[in-house]
Design a protein around this motif. Structure first.
Motif, PDB file in Angstrom:
ATOM      1  N   MET A 118       0.849  -1.182   0.000  1.00 55.57           N
ATOM      2  CA  MET A 118       0.000   0.000   0.000  1.00 55.57           C
ATOM      3  C   MET A 118       0.888   1.238   0.000  1.00 55.57           C
ATOM      4  SD  MET A 118      -3.281  -0.932   0.045  1.00 55.57           S
ATOM      5  CE  MET A 118      -4.181   0.427   0.781  1.00 55.57           C
ATOM      6  N   SER A 119       0.275   2.408   0.047  1.00 52.75           N
ATOM      7  CA  SER A 119       1.067   3.637   0.024  1.00 52.75           C
ATOM      8  C   SER A 119       1.848   3.808   1.324  1.00 52.75           C
ATOM      9  CB  SER A 119       0.152   4.836  -0.205  1.00 52.75           C
ATOM     10  OG  SER A 119      -0.381   4.798  -1.501  1.00 52.75           O
ATOM     11  N   ASN A 120       3.050   4.309   1.186  1.00 58.04           N
ATOM     12  CA  ASN A 120       3.978   4.439   2.305  1.00 58.04           C
ATOM     13  C   ASN A 120       3.633   5.661   3.162  1.00 58.04           C
ATOM     14  OD1 ASN A 120       6.208   4.350   3.981  1.00 58.04           O
ATOM     15  ND2 ASN A 120       7.596   5.245   2.480  1.00 58.04           N
ATOM     16  N   ASN A 121       3.390   5.449   4.462  1.00 59.92           N
ATOM     17  CA  ASN A 121       3.138   6.591   5.348  1.00 59.92           C
ATOM     18  C   ASN A 121       4.341   6.887   6.242  1.00 59.92           C
ATOM     19  OD1 ASN A 121       3.044   4.572   7.265  1.00 59.92           O
ATOM     20  ND2 ASN A 121       1.014   5.070   8.027  1.00 59.92           N
ATOM     21  N   PHE A 122       5.494   6.292   5.923  1.00 62.98           N
ATOM     22  CA  PHE A 122       6.723   6.519   6.683  1.00 62.98           C
ATOM     23  C   PHE A 122       7.732   7.370   5.902  1.00 62.98           C
ATOM     24  CE2 PHE A 122       5.123   3.072   9.239  1.00 62.98           C
ATOM     25  CZ  PHE A 122       5.631   3.331  10.496  1.00 62.98           C
ATOM     26  N   TYR A 123       7.236   8.115   4.939  1.00 64.18           N
ATOM     27  CA  TYR A 123       8.145   8.974   4.165  1.00 64.18           C
ATOM     28  C   TYR A 123       8.384  10.256   4.965  1.00 64.18           C
ATOM     29  CZ  TYR A 123      10.357  11.003   0.047  1.00 64.18           C
ATOM     30  OH  TYR A 123      11.259  11.553  -0.830  1.00 64.18           O
ATOM     31  N   ASP A 135       1.483  10.885  -6.869  1.00 67.60           N
ATOM     32  CA  ASP A 135       0.280  11.677  -7.111  1.00 67.60           C
ATOM     33  C   ASP A 135      -0.972  10.815  -6.964  1.00 67.60           C
ATOM     34  OD1 ASP A 135       0.035  10.167  -9.449  1.00 67.60           O
ATOM     35  OD2 ASP A 135       0.938  11.716 -10.701  1.00 67.60           O
ATOM     36  N   ALA A 136      -2.130  11.452  -7.107  1.00 67.07           N
ATOM     37  CA  ALA A 136      -3.406  10.775  -6.870  1.00 67.07           C
ATOM     38  C   ALA A 136      -3.611   9.588  -7.798  1.00 67.07           C
ATOM     39  CB  ALA A 136      -4.549  11.776  -7.022  1.00 67.07           C
ATOM     40  N   ASP A 137      -3.229   9.734  -9.072  1.00 67.72           N
ATOM     41  CA  ASP A 137      -3.418   8.638 -10.027  1.00 67.72           C
ATOM     42  C   ASP A 137      -2.566   7.433  -9.661  1.00 67.72           C
ATOM     43  OD1 ASP A 137      -5.252  10.059 -11.465  1.00 67.72           O
ATOM     44  OD2 ASP A 137      -3.841  10.717 -13.015  1.00 67.72           O
ATOM     45  N   LYS A 138      -1.323   7.685  -9.277  1.00 71.69           N
ATOM     46  CA  LYS A 138      -0.434   6.587  -8.898  1.00 71.69           C
ATOM     47  C   LYS A 138      -0.958   5.878  -7.660  1.00 71.69           C
ATOM     48  CE  LYS A 138       4.452   5.548  -8.167  1.00 71.69           C
ATOM     49  NZ  LYS A 138       5.823   6.103  -8.146  1.00 71.69           N
ATOM     50  N   LYS A 139      -1.427   6.650  -6.701  1.00 72.19           N
ATOM     51  CA  LYS A 139      -1.969   6.069  -5.480  1.00 72.19           C
ATOM     52  C   LYS A 139      -3.211   5.230  -5.781  1.00 72.19           C
ATOM     53  CE  LYS A 139      -4.160   8.682  -2.494  1.00 72.19           C
ATOM     54  NZ  LYS A 139      -4.484   9.633  -1.408  1.00 72.19           N
ATOM     55  N   GLU A 140      -4.083   5.753  -6.614  1.00 71.92           N
ATOM     56  CA  GLU A 140      -5.317   5.047  -6.947  1.00 71.92           C
ATOM     57  C   GLU A 140      -5.031   3.729  -7.659  1.00 71.92           C
ATOM     58  OE1 GLU A 140      -9.379   5.999  -9.444  1.00 71.92           O
ATOM     59  OE2 GLU A 140      -8.367   7.631  -8.382  1.00 71.92           O
ATOM     60  N   LYS A 141      -4.076   3.724  -8.585  1.00 74.14           N
ATOM     61  CA  LYS A 141      -3.720   2.493  -9.298  1.00 74.14           C
ATOM     62  C   LYS A 141      -3.117   1.465  -8.338  1.00 74.14           C
ATOM     63  CE  LYS A 141      -2.930   4.689 -13.790  1.00 74.14           C
ATOM     64  NZ  LYS A 141      -1.920   5.081 -14.805  1.00 74.14           N
ATOM     65  N   ARG A 142      -2.257   1.934  -7.421  1.00 74.53           N
ATOM     66  CA  ARG A 142      -1.627   1.046  -6.449  1.00 74.53           C
ATOM     67  C   ARG A 142      -2.676   0.371  -5.575  1.00 74.53           C
ATOM     68  NH1 ARG A 142       1.108   4.712  -3.627  1.00 74.53           N
ATOM     69  NH2 ARG A 142       2.899   4.646  -5.012  1.00 74.53           N
ATOM     70  N   GLU A 144      -5.935   0.022  -6.204  1.00 74.50           N
ATOM     71  CA  GLU A 144      -6.813  -0.846  -6.979  1.00 74.50           C
ATOM     72  C   GLU A 144      -6.146  -2.207  -7.198  1.00 74.50           C
ATOM     73  OE1 GLU A 144     -10.128  -2.249  -8.711  1.00 74.50           O
ATOM     74  OE2 GLU A 144      -9.882  -0.359  -7.607  1.00 74.50           O
ATOM     75  N   LYS A 145      -4.853  -2.192  -7.433  1.00 71.05           N
ATOM     76  CA  LYS A 145      -4.106  -3.441  -7.563  1.00 71.05           C
ATOM     77  C   LYS A 145      -4.150  -4.221  -6.257  1.00 71.05           C
ATOM     78  CE  LYS A 145       0.477  -5.189  -8.879  1.00 71.05           C
ATOM     79  NZ  LYS A 145       1.855  -4.799  -9.311  1.00 71.05           N
ATOM     80  N   ALA A 146      -4.028  -3.513  -5.152  1.00 70.71           N
ATOM     81  CA  ALA A 146      -4.098  -4.159  -3.842  1.00 70.71           C
ATOM     82  C   ALA A 146      -5.473  -4.779  -3.622  1.00 70.71           C
ATOM     83  CB  ALA A 146      -3.791  -3.146  -2.745  1.00 70.71           C
ATOM     84  N   ARG A 147      -6.517  -4.043  -3.985  1.00 72.29           N
ATOM     85  CA  ARG A 147      -7.871  -4.556  -3.807  1.00 72.29           C
ATOM     86  C   ARG A 147      -8.070  -5.862  -4.584  1.00 72.29           C
ATOM     87  NH1 ARG A 147     -12.210  -1.360  -2.670  1.00 72.29           N
ATOM     88  NH2 ARG A 147     -11.208   0.451  -3.653  1.00 72.29           N
ATOM     89  N   ASN A 148      -7.597  -5.887  -5.824  1.00 74.03           N
ATOM     90  CA  ASN A 148      -7.734  -7.094  -6.644  1.00 74.03           C
ATOM     91  C   ASN A 148      -6.987  -8.271  -6.031  1.00 74.03           C
ATOM     92  OD1 ASN A 148      -9.283  -5.689  -8.513  1.00 74.03           O
ATOM     93  ND2 ASN A 148      -7.534  -5.176  -9.813  1.00 74.03           N
ATOM     94  N   LYS A 257      -3.157  11.250   3.263  1.00 77.53           N
ATOM     95  CA  LYS A 257      -4.534  11.442   3.704  1.00 77.53           C
ATOM     96  C   LYS A 257      -5.415  10.217   3.484  1.00 77.53           C
ATOM     97  CE  LYS A 257      -3.729  15.552   5.199  1.00 77.53           C
ATOM     98  NZ  LYS A 257      -3.691  15.799   6.663  1.00 77.53           N
ATOM     99  N   GLY A 258      -4.809   9.057   3.463  1.00 73.94           N
ATOM    100  CA  GLY A 258      -5.590   7.829   3.408  1.00 73.94           C
ATOM    101  C   GLY A 258      -5.672   7.209   2.028  1.00 73.94           C
ATOM    102  N   PRO A 259      -6.185   5.985   1.963  1.00 80.58           N
ATOM    103  CA  PRO A 259      -6.171   5.220   0.712  1.00 80.58           C
ATOM    104  C   PRO A 259      -7.271   5.569  -0.278  1.00 80.58           C
ATOM    105  CG  PRO A 259      -7.104   3.915   2.485  1.00 80.58           C
ATOM    106  CD  PRO A 259      -6.653   5.201   3.106  1.00 80.58           C
ATOM    107  N   THR A 260      -8.272   6.349   0.129  1.00 86.70           N
ATOM    108  CA  THR A 260      -9.328   6.753  -0.792  1.00 86.70           C
ATOM    109  C   THR A 260      -9.519   8.259  -0.706  1.00 86.70           C
ATOM    110  OG1 THR A 260     -11.070   6.418   0.874  1.00 86.70           O
ATOM    111  CG2 THR A 260     -10.521   4.539  -0.532  1.00 86.70           C
TER     112      THR A 260
END
Length: 270
Positions: A118-123, A135-142, A144-148, A257-260
């Protein structure tokens, strides 16, 4: 068949996976945060047929709230099939399996495990500068891949397939190496945390802290029990909480600010 998902989530990543599991299973599944003090978790577990446990990985280690929760679990009279899922920024070594012995001594039998990127919150300034959220698009794709990936894992479990991660020697070595150093990192976070002059004293960080580590008097003060969940750091509405002065540069260290897009701390009743 009754399924139960119990999880700890610092900034929403593990909640995202827990929610995905619950929705994929459907009405037979109930999903709870271990921070919900209104619940009798021992009773909930006694009434479940299959338990899912989820937590974020901190240097191949479970966060302190989850370790305390597992330590307090009653030993089961009968073996309870258990699946463990963890969220990670890159690689946790043996993160999803390393509590296996602890769980199985209490008759929670590890049947399946999953590690989800998932997205890194330790940066942050005092940590390795790797894996920014993007950016938002990269986060959303990441995500969505996790959800699948999570949905596929759940279907394997429901179909009776074995979905337990195999741990190789190099992964166990990586896990042990990371666990040797995570305590030092958390100590550094404890020492570096502070609220700057932009703090409005809204008290949100006090209410959100899972360790009761933050107090609000004349100003926001931190004790020495931080678990490095990063919740206060990212949730502060004015980004007043800092990890060294360098983190005031929000372009270099943007808050997660979270995964969604509409993410809120929906699991907390504080």
């Amino acid at each position: 068949m009754k399924y139960t998902v119990l999880y700890f989530s610092g900034t929403g990543n593990t909640w995202f996976v827990a929610d995905t599991i619950s929705k994929e299973i459907g009405d037979q599944c109930h999903c709870y945060s271990i921070e919900n003090s209104e619940l009798d978790f021992q009773k909930i577990i006694r009434e479940t047929d299959h338990l899912f446990l989820g937590y974020p990985i901190y240097g191949s280690e479970a966060p302190e709230p989850m370790k305390r929760f597992i330590s307090a679990l009653e030993k089961q009279d009968n073996p309870l099939p258990t699946s463990v899922f963890v969220t990670e920024a890159y690689a946790s070594g043996d993160g999803a399996n390393y509590l296996r012995d602890v769980l199985e001594k209490k008759n929670y039998i590890l049947k399946n495990s999953l590690e989800v990127k998932m997205s890194n919150n330790f940066y942050v300034p005092i940590f390795i500068k790797a894996f920014p959220v993007g950016d938002a698009d990269k986060k959303e794709k990441r995500h969505e891949k996790a959800r699948n990936r999570v949905e596929t894992w759940v279907r394997q479990i429901l179909d009776g397939e074995k979905a337990l991660k195999k741990i190789y020697a190099h992964q166990k070595w990586l896990g042990n190496t990371q666990r040797k150093h995570i305590g030092d990192y958390i100590k550094k976070v404890n020492e570096a945390l502070y609220a700057d002059d932009s703090c409005t004293k809204c008290g949100l960080c006090v209410r959100l802290c899972p360790m009761e580590n933050i107090v609000l008097e004349d100003k926001v003060m931190f004790k020495d029990q931080c678990a490095s969940c990063m919740r206060c750091y990212h949730a502060c509405p004015v980004s007043a909480i800092q990890i060294t002065a360098a983190s005031q540069d929000l372009k270099q260290y943007p808050r997660y600010k979270g995964p969604t897009k509409d993410f809120k701390f929906v699991w907390l009743k504080k």
